[in-house]
Each structure stands twice: as C-alpha cells, then as structure tokens.
Design an enzyme around this catalytic site. Structure first.
Site, mmCIF file in Angstrom:
data_model
loop_
_atom_site.group_PDB
_atom_site.id
_atom_site.type_symbol
_atom_site.label_atom_id
_atom_site.label_comp_id
_atom_site.label_asym_id
_atom_site.label_seq_id
_atom_site.Cartn_x
_atom_site.Cartn_y
_atom_site.Cartn_z
ATOM 1 N N HIS A 26 -7.420 25.177 -3.577
ATOM 2 C CA HIS A 26 -7.761 25.245 -5.009
ATOM 3 C C HIS A 26 -6.591 25.698 -5.880
ATOM 4 O O HIS A 26 -6.683 25.625 -7.108
ATOM 5 C CB HIS A 26 -8.936 26.200 -5.231
ATOM 6 C CG HIS A 26 -10.220 25.744 -4.625
ATOM 7 N ND1 HIS A 26 -10.763 24.507 -4.878
ATOM 8 C CD2 HIS A 26 -11.071 26.361 -3.746
ATOM 9 C CE1 HIS A 26 -11.895 24.385 -4.202
ATOM 10 N NE2 HIS A 26 -12.103 25.478 -3.500
ATOM 11 N N ASP A 67 -13.449 20.110 3.202
ATOM 12 C CA ASP A 67 -14.120 21.299 2.671
ATOM 13 C C ASP A 67 -15.217 20.842 1.697
ATOM 14 O O ASP A 67 -15.099 19.801 1.062
ATOM 15 C CB ASP A 67 -13.093 22.163 1.944
ATOM 16 C CG ASP A 67 -13.634 23.518 1.521
ATOM 17 O OD1 ASP A 67 -13.356 24.511 2.231
ATOM 18 O OD2 ASP A 67 -14.325 23.596 0.480
ATOM 19 N N HIS A 104 -15.992 21.998 -1.104
ATOM 20 C CA HIS A 104 -15.542 22.060 -2.494
ATOM 21 C C HIS A 104 -14.367 21.103 -2.705
ATOM 22 O O HIS A 104 -13.517 20.947 -1.815
ATOM 23 C CB HIS A 104 -15.096 23.484 -2.851
ATOM 24 C CG HIS A 104 -16.167 24.517 -2.657
ATOM 25 N ND1 HIS A 104 -16.275 25.267 -1.500
ATOM 26 C CD2 HIS A 104 -17.187 24.904 -3.464
ATOM 27 C CE1 HIS A 104 -17.322 26.096 -1.619
ATOM 28 N NE2 HIS A 104 -17.896 25.889 -2.782
HETATM 29 ZN ZN LIG Z 1 -14.924 25.464 0.154
#
Ligand SMILES: [Zn+2]
Length: 311
Positions: A125, A162, A164
């Site tokens: 991220h 993942d 996300h």
């Molecule tokens: Zn995640």
C-alpha cells in the site's frame, strides 16, 4: 535446488498498538509454522538491511527521510488511522526491503529455485511519498525495479493476491513498461481503488475486483480467464508475488471465502507460469493475513508448494 525463506528478528520489533491487526504475533506464528519438520529442507536466510539506494529505486529521498524522522524514541505514533511506527519500525521495514532484494538476488543467480520473504510490515500500500495501510516502503515494487535495473531482466510480473488492492505497488510501477502488475482484491473494500479501468500508463496494470462473499470458484475462474493468459502473453523473466492471505474465509478484515486449498491451487498455477516462462523463478513476499491460524496454515500451504516446485 531448494526454496529459500528470508526472515529477520527486526520483524518482531515493529510494535503496533494493542488490538492492531498487523501485530508481532503474525510473524511469530508464521515462523513457528515454518519450523515444522516438513520444512526442514528450506534454505533459511537472514533478511539483510537494505541500502538507501534500494529504497530510492521507488521512493524519493524525502520519503525515506520522513519515515526515518517519524520513528518515535518510545511508544508509538500514528502516521494515519491505520499505519503506526514504534522504535524499530524503520529497521524492520528496511529489512523487509532487504529480504526482497536478497531473494531476487538468490533466485536470479540460481542459488535457489524460488524464495519466500517472511516479513513485516507489509509493503503493497505504500505509495511514492505516502505510507499507508500498515506499509512504509513498497517492497514488491522495489524488488521488481531491482531485478530490472540491476539484473537486467527484461520483463517482471508482479501478481498481488492480497484481499486489498495493492495501490502502492500499482502506483510505483504505473509507468514502468517492463513490468506487468496484476492485482486481485475484494471490492468494495478499503482502499477502494483497483477498478478495471486502471490499466497503467503502458497497459501494464490489470486489476480484478471480486465481490464480497465470493469464494475460490470465482477466483479460479477469474485467474483462468484473465490472469494466466495475460502472464503468458507478457512472458515474464521473473515472477514476484505479493502474497497476502487475508482473502481467507476466516480473516477478520475482509469477506472473501478462500481456503488453504485455494492458495495451494493458485500457487501451483503461478509456478506453472514461472516454469513455462522463467525457469521457475518466483520471489514471494508476505503482505496481509490477520487471522493467526489461517495465516499460519496458508503460509505453510504456500511455501509447501514452492518447495515441491523447487527444481
Ligand atoms: Zn490485505
């Protein structure tokens, strides 16, 4: 030839506040799972510190300086609503980068067949100048740039499974035509990005949103229809995996319903791609996964496949 696993004690010294999902116990449970006798043949290596130049492959000096300066002398500080630092956090994040760099080196030089980096904090991220979502530095993207710039690899694929969206990796590789970033993730879900129209500056990004409560059947169909053909067309010389295990049905942060068998299937199929195009070269780095039992079992399943496929 063997599978290497990189880890480091610094990953135990990045302390998040009590009750935080991204906790020390995650790496403790992963390391414990990999101490089972079934994993005795692993080539266990220390994840080294990275150089500043490694971080600067993807981030400006100002980001490295800001992260280093933000680390508290005691206690913890919040960089945003999710992302915390304690004494030792910068070093942990640096060793996570260093582990990925060393894993690429070991795989590219043929010392090992494939490698898994058991690290925290995660990285996918973190954007150019923005820590985000528990992440400080973009580990997978830095590993990709390292392979491209220093090993003279022509094409690197990064597959992020993942739960996300890997917004950071996508941003860091957005205009890198020698890379293909493919990310599957639950949508709607934080961070809210990863829509199909996000295709990269060079048609080098593919995002695959999956609806809440969908299970491994939709994941498998989606990867068969879109991901594996795209990887075959790109023909990577190295495959990097952002291996998050929070799509597991027991994970508290999301609502996909994958099982360990689904992670086994996906790892096998990605190893098939690597066998076909790049002599089996796979570097996998740990991202999310927040149910401790599911994380430990899923990592064991994933690394077990890497070991079976080491040749
Ligand atoms: Zn995640």
């Amino acid at each position: 030839m063997v599978t290497a696993v990189f880890s480091h004690e610094s990953f135990l010294k990045h302390i998040t506040p009590a009750g935080h999902s991204e906790q020390v116990a995650r790496i403790e449970r992963v390391q414990a799972a990999l101490r089972d006798p079934a994993f005795d043949s692993l080539d266990r290596r220390e994840a080294p510190d990275c150089s500043d130049d490694d971080i600067l492959l993807c981030h400006p000096q100002s980001h490295l300086d800001a992260i280093t300066a933000a680390e508290p002398a005691t206690g913890s500080i919040a960089l945003d609503g999710d992302t915390y630092m304690s004494p030792g956090s910068t070093l942990a994040a640096r060793h996570a980068v260093g582990g990925c760099i060393a894993a690429v080196d070991a795989v590219m030089t043929g010392e090992v067949s494939n490698a898994f980096v058991a690290c925290r904090p995660p990285g996918h991220h973190a954007e150019q100048s923005k820590p985000m979502g528990f992440c400080l530095f973009g580990t997978a993207a830095i590993a990709a740039k390292h392979a491209l710039e220093r090993h003279r690899v022509s094409r690197v694929a990064v597959v992020d499974f993942d739960v996300h969206h890997g917004n950071g990796t996508q941003a860091l590789l957005w205009d890198e035509p020698r890379s293909l970033f493919i990310g599957s993730h639950q949508n709607p879900l934080w961070p809210g990005t990863g829509m199909p129209e996000e295709t990269g500056a060079q048609d080098n990004v593919m995002t695959l949103p999956l609806p809440p409560h969908s299970d491994g059947r939709l994941m498998r169909a989606t990867y068969e229809a879109q991901v594996f053909p795209a990887l075959d067309a790109f023909a990577p010389e190295l495959l990097i995996l952002s291996a998050g295990f929070d799509a597991h049905k027991d994970d508290p942060l999301a609502q996909l319903e994958w099982t360990e068998d689904d992670f086994v299937w996906l790892t096998q199929k990605l190893c098939d791609v690597a066998d076909q195009h790049c002599d089996g070269r796979v570097v996998s780095t740990l991202e999310g996964g927040y149910d401790l039992n599911a994380l430990a079992a899923s990592v064991a399943a994933h690394v077990g496949v890497l070991m079976e496929r080491a040749k």
